[in-house]
Design a protein around this motif. Sequence first.
Motif, PDB file in Angstrom:
ATOM      1  N   TRP A  48       0.835  -1.200   0.000  1.00 21.02           N
ATOM      2  CA  TRP A  48       0.000   0.000   0.000  1.00 21.02           C
ATOM      3  C   TRP A  48       0.871   1.252   0.000  1.00 21.02           C
ATOM      4  O   TRP A  48       0.537   2.252  -0.623  1.00 21.02           O
ATOM      5  N   ALA A  49       2.000   1.205   0.698  1.00 23.70           N
ATOM      6  CA  ALA A  49       2.866   2.384   0.793  1.00 23.70           C
ATOM      7  C   ALA A  49       3.558   2.693  -0.533  1.00 23.70           C
ATOM      8  O   ALA A  49       4.034   3.807  -0.740  1.00 23.70           O
ATOM      9  N   LEU A  50       3.617   1.713  -1.442  1.00 24.25           N
ATOM     10  CA  LEU A  50       4.294   1.915  -2.720  1.00 24.25           C
ATOM     11  C   LEU A  50       3.431   2.652  -3.730  1.00 24.25           C
ATOM     12  O   LEU A  50       3.902   3.009  -4.809  1.00 24.25           O
ATOM     13  N   GLY A  51       2.155   2.862  -3.399  1.00 23.61           N
ATOM     14  CA  GLY A  51       1.274   3.578  -4.304  1.00 23.61           C
ATOM     15  C   GLY A  51       0.876   2.787  -5.534  1.00 23.61           C
ATOM     16  O   GLY A  51       0.504   3.355  -6.560  1.00 23.61           O
ATOM     17  N   ILE A  52       0.956   1.466  -5.457  1.00 22.21           N
ATOM     18  CA  ILE A  52       0.575   0.613  -6.588  1.00 22.21           C
ATOM     19  C   ILE A  52      -0.925   0.721  -6.812  1.00 22.21           C
ATOM     20  O   ILE A  52      -1.714   0.660  -5.874  1.00 22.21           O
ATOM     21  N   GLU A  53      -1.331   0.870  -8.072  1.00 22.29           N
ATOM     22  CA  GLU A  53      -2.741   0.986  -8.404  1.00 22.29           C
ATOM     23  C   GLU A  53      -3.215  -0.264  -9.143  1.00 22.29           C
ATOM     24  O   GLU A  53      -2.471  -0.860  -9.909  1.00 22.29           O
ATOM     25  N   ASP A  54      -4.476  -0.612  -8.905  1.00 22.34           N
ATOM     26  CA  ASP A  54      -5.168  -1.657  -9.659  1.00 22.34           C
ATOM     27  C   ASP A  54      -4.423  -2.993  -9.639  1.00 22.34           C
ATOM     28  O   ASP A  54      -4.344  -3.701 -10.636  1.00 22.34           O
ATOM     29  N   GLU A  55      -3.835  -3.327  -8.499  1.00 18.69           N
ATOM     30  CA  GLU A  55      -3.208  -4.622  -8.311  1.00 18.69           C
ATOM     31  C   GLU A  55      -3.514  -5.099  -6.894  1.00 18.69           C
ATOM     32  O   GLU A  55      -3.894  -4.328  -6.026  1.00 18.69           O
ATOM     33  N   TYR A  56      -3.307  -6.390  -6.689  1.00 19.08           N
ATOM     34  CA  TYR A  56      -3.473  -6.933  -5.343  1.00 19.08           C
ATOM     35  C   TYR A  56      -2.438  -6.307  -4.414  1.00 19.08           C
ATOM     36  O   TYR A  56      -1.262  -6.185  -4.762  1.00 19.08           O
ATOM     37  N   LYS A  57      -2.884  -5.895  -3.220  1.00 22.52           N
ATOM     38  CA  LYS A  57      -1.982  -5.265  -2.253  1.00 22.52           C
ATOM     39  C   LYS A  57      -2.282  -5.778  -0.854  1.00 22.52           C
ATOM     40  O   LYS A  57      -3.442  -5.968  -0.494  1.00 22.52           O
ATOM     41  N   ASP A  58      -1.234  -5.985  -0.078  1.00 23.65           N
ATOM     42  CA  ASP A  58      -1.394  -6.302   1.335  1.00 23.65           C
ATOM     43  C   ASP A  58      -0.180  -5.750   2.086  1.00 23.65           C
ATOM     44  O   ASP A  58       0.690  -5.112   1.493  1.00 23.65           O
ATOM     45  N   VAL A  59      -0.161  -5.959   3.389  1.00 25.82           N
ATOM     46  CA  VAL A  59       0.984  -5.583   4.218  1.00 25.82           C
ATOM     47  C   VAL A  59       1.431  -6.845   4.951  1.00 25.82           C
ATOM     48  O   VAL A  59       0.624  -7.495   5.622  1.00 25.82           O
ATOM     49  N   LYS A  60       2.705  -7.200   4.807  1.00 24.95           N
ATOM     50  CA  LYS A  60       3.244  -8.372   5.497  1.00 24.95           C
ATOM     51  C   LYS A  60       4.320  -7.914   6.481  1.00 24.95           C
ATOM     52  O   LYS A  60       5.279  -7.239   6.103  1.00 24.95           O
ATOM     53  N   PHE A  61       4.151  -8.299   7.728  1.00 23.92           N
ATOM     54  CA  PHE A  61       5.132  -8.016   8.763  1.00 23.92           C
ATOM     55  C   PHE A  61       5.871  -9.295   9.149  1.00 23.92           C
ATOM     56  O   PHE A  61       5.262 -10.369   9.239  1.00 23.92           O
ATOM     57  N   PHE A  62       7.166  -9.180   9.396  1.00 19.76           N
ATOM     58  CA  PHE A  62       7.889 -10.192  10.156  1.00 19.76           C
ATOM     59  C   PHE A  62       8.014  -9.656  11.576  1.00 19.76           C
ATOM     60  O   PHE A  62       8.350  -8.484  11.778  1.00 19.76           O
ATOM     61  N   LEU A  63       7.726 -10.497  12.545  1.00 25.51           N
ATOM     62  CA  LEU A  63       7.785 -10.116  13.949  1.00 25.51           C
ATOM     63  C   LEU A  63       8.647 -11.122  14.691  1.00 25.51           C
ATOM     64  O   LEU A  63       8.674 -12.305  14.351  1.00 25.51           O
ATOM     65  N   GLN A  64       9.331 -10.666  15.717  1.00 22.97           N
ATOM     66  CA  GLN A  64      10.190 -11.549  16.507  1.00 22.97           C
ATOM     67  C   GLN A  64       9.556 -11.829  17.862  1.00 22.97           C
ATOM     68  O   GLN A  64       9.243 -10.902  18.606  1.00 22.97           O
ATOM     69  N   VAL A  65       9.367 -13.099  18.149  1.00 20.64           N
ATOM     70  CA  VAL A  65       8.870 -13.504  19.466  1.00 20.64           C
ATOM     71  C   VAL A  65       9.949 -14.331  20.147  1.00 20.64           C
ATOM     72  O   VAL A  65      10.789 -14.937  19.494  1.00 20.64           O
TER      73      VAL A  65
END
Length: 359
Positions: A141-158
């Motif tokens: 979403w932050a890349l400003g991509i239009e008309d394509e599938y978009k999500d946000v993926k986090f890596f987290l450390q536990v």
Amino acid sequence: MPTYTIENKISQTTFHDNDHKREQIEELVEQAKLANKKLHDFMKQLSRKVNNESGKAISYNRGPLKTRERIAAKCGISDWDNPQSDKTSGVKKPLEVKDIARATIVFSTIAQMLAFRNYIFTTQEYLALDGKENDAVKDLWALGIEDEYKDVKFFLQVEIDFSTKVNNTQTAKQKIPHIVELQLNVSQMAWGKTYGHAFYNLSRLARLDGENTFKWNDPKCVITVPGAIKGKVGNKLRTAVTHCRSIACGDQEILLATNIISKLISSKLKLPTAKECEKLPSSEHYNYKNGVKPLVIQCGAYDFKKQGNQDSGPAQAWAIHRLAGFIWENFTKSQNKPGVTGTAANWHGEKHFRRGQDV
């Protein structure tokens, strides 16, 4: 007992070195069982701080743990009992597989998702990975991509308390980090993925100059669908094309694209014969068949305004490209709506910075 990791990169940690891939994988699977609970606890804590527009806690889904076989395949291991057959290039190291334990949150609106995203930037699980060479977040979403599938993926450390066997000796329980994945999505985007994936499945099979690249109007680009998956691809295409027609609202360009793909399906993919149907359950009578011969689509320039040669590879490549964009432009409309309450909403509504940049 020493541990092994990939220095300065986001990576898993094991008690076995890189010469023992199978032992690393076995250990990581056991680690993920403990990390999955930590991820669940993390999600419960966050869901208490974020409510949807009706004031209820935002829910999440825990994905199944990635299996030993799936991790092995990513690492070039096709035969667990035969190390001689392992691939050594173009594959991941076990320590690079960071999504064995994973979860997904699907939000009603983009505003909800962005508020949650910004709040995660402040958590210890995220900050523990800050400064590593590869990023702890992939934010389409932050890349400003239009008309394509978009999500946000986090890596987290536990952090987990873990012990294992090394050289047949049980190690003492030790606190070690484990990396988990959290995906943020929007309901409309997740729904669009159901249809958009049909076209994505084709585009990712494209090759151009030896690379996996899809350029619909380049005659050097070729899409090759292996015979063993033609049926699966055909079934997804049929569903996607039907949906595109239903939301086309008379758009002649979109209807042309759906006609081209429909012709491709009917000419290149086969349904079971009446005799074959006698041996199949009724639910499979309309499923397309796999085969030995691949489906090949040769890309190239196509003038859709002339609507000519609709059975050609360039026409098919254009239709794949056009319908993929049409899916996403429809499922991303009207999603920038308000509707989130709680700690994350307050954070989202204020001015905050991450790594010196406005988020």
